[in-house]
Motif scaffolding. Structure first.
Motif, PDB file in Angstrom:
ATOM      1  N   SER A  56       0.753  -1.086  -0.052  1.00 32.39           N
ATOM      2  CA  SER A  56      -0.553  -0.322  -0.156  1.00 32.39           C
ATOM      3  C   SER A  56       1.280   1.055  -0.029  1.00 32.39           C
ATOM      4  CB  SER A  56      -0.999  -0.039   1.065  1.00 32.39           C
ATOM      5  OG  SER A  56      -1.841  -1.274   1.343  1.00 32.39           O
TER       6      SER A  56
ATOM      7  N   GLU B  10       2.290   1.818  -3.278  1.00 34.51           N
ATOM      8  CA  GLU B  10       1.284   2.271  -3.979  1.00 34.51           C
ATOM      9  C   GLU B  10       1.134   3.992  -3.930  1.00 34.51           C
ATOM     10  OE1 GLU B  10      -2.860   0.840  -4.073  1.00 34.51           O
ATOM     11  OE2 GLU B  10      -1.638  -1.273  -4.712  1.00 34.51           O
TER      12      GLU B  10
ATOM     13  N   SER C 230      -3.065   8.991   3.230  1.00 34.25           N
ATOM     14  CA  SER C 230      -3.910   7.631   3.832  1.00 34.25           C
ATOM     15  C   SER C 230      -4.201   7.018   4.905  1.00 34.25           C
ATOM     16  CB  SER C 230      -2.429   6.440   2.382  1.00 34.25           C
ATOM     17  OG  SER C 230      -2.725   7.317   1.089  1.00 34.25           O
TER      18      SER C 230
END
Ligand SMILES: Nc1ncnc2c1ncn2[C@@H]1O[C@H](COP(=O)(O)OP(=O)(O)OP(=O)(O)O)[C@@H](O)[C@H]1O
Length: 316
Positions: A246, A249, A288
């Motif tokens: 993650s 990304e 995030s």
């Protein structure tokens, strides 16, 4: 650059032993008051190069300039008087530490008063003062190593050659010795050529390097410039909580291009160029809800340059 800035220069230096070409076409220079690391794998020609530079071997082709003069048979002795060479640990085993240094001081032609002063100074900085009366043959390997360095610097040479000076020293003594050499450079403007396999932390000593591979100079120049040229981007190691996929990304999308990632000891390793601040990548991760535990700038080192250069050579 004026010729007075240049302490040492090799031009097209080549040495054959019978049909074997030990070193080939070496061209480089070392400026006054700088430390030059001559690096390379075993058998690649470092010792041969030092022997050529100090006039102990005659080149098959090419020339050596020392202190602005081309080295020749007629001026070798005079030029060598300004050089210190620590290439082996051969000592007078049955003489004390003091008498070893005294003997060398006399060989260098120093006045007795100067010899006694320098023995005191050298043993003090090398941490050998309490062993002044010990026989050389009774010293440990590390102490012998220090004594051989002391012998090479006794006459305060303008140019100092060191061959594996930290071999056999414990880490603390190795750091001290490198510190002492650096201080000589800073205070006396001594020029140093160091051959070593101990690459870790070498950037604290070396301003310039030459990397020999199979008898040829694969790379030479200022360390900072060589590292910047080879790795213009900034490398980072990142420790994140959760799934690293993650994090990859998020960073890729924050940077806006395909970023190459690798894993180094469980940390995410990647590079950004100057226009891509690390703060944006970190902000995107935080946004995030990815926990950022550590961001470590990974500066390339002489060791990285060494392995990259040797690998280039193997691939060629
Ligand atoms: N006197 C000599 N006669 C013949 N060949 C030699 C001689 N001296 C060195 N060589 C050869 O020249 C090459 C370079 O040797 P050199 O000792 O200069 O390497 P080095 O880089 O100092 O190695 P190391 O890191 O192992 O000390 C080697 O192939 C070696 O066998």
């Amino acid at each position: 650059m004026s010729s007075t800035d240049q302490t040492l220069a090799a031009t097209g230096l080549t040495k054959h032993f019978g049909s074997r070409e030990a070193v080939s076409d070496l061209t480089f220079e070392v400026r006054a008051g700088r430390a030059f690391g001559l690096l390379g794998p075993n058998g690649t020609g470092k010792t041969t190069t030092v022997r050529l530079l100090t006039g102990l071997l005659t080149p098959t082709r090419g020339s050596v300039t020392l202190f602005g003069q081309t080295l020749s048979r007629s001026n070798a002795d005079a030029l060598r008087a300004r050089i210190g060479v620590q290439t082996d640990t051969r000592l007078y085993e049955n003489l004390s530490v003091r008498d070893n240094l005294r003997t060398w001081g006399q060989l260098y032609g120093l006045a007795p008063r100067v010899i006694e002063r320098r023995i005191g100074e050298v043993l003090e900085v090398l941490g050998l003062s309490d062993r002044v009366g010990s026989l050389a043959g009774e010293l440990s390997k590390g102490m012998r190593q220090k004594l051989s360095v002391g012998r090479a610097v006794l006459h305060e040479p303008d140019l100092l050659f060191l061959d594996e000076p930290t071999a056999g020293l414990d880490p603390e003594a190795a750091i001290d010795l490198i510190g002492y050499v650096r201080e000589m450079i800073n205070t006396l403007r001594t020029t140093v050529v160091i051959c070593t396999h101990q690459l870790h932390g070498l950037e604290t000593l070396c301003d310039d390097v030459g990397i020999l591979n199979r008898g040829r100079l694969a790379v030479t120049g200022e360390v900072r410039t060589l590292l910047r040229r080879r790795w213009p981007e900034h490398r980072y190691l990142l420790e994140v909580g959760g799934d690293p996929a993650s994090a990859r990304e998020v960073i890729t999308s924050a940077v806006g291009r395909a970023v190459e990632f690798s894993t180094v000891e469980g940390l995410l390793s990647f590079s950004l160029n100057k226009q891509e601040p690390i703060s944006s990548a970190v902000a995107a991760l935080v946004h995030s809800h990815i926990q950022v535990r550590a961001v470590i700038p990974r500066r390339p080192t002489i060791q990285d340059l060494y392995f990259a250069t040797i690998n280039d050579g193997s691939a060629a």
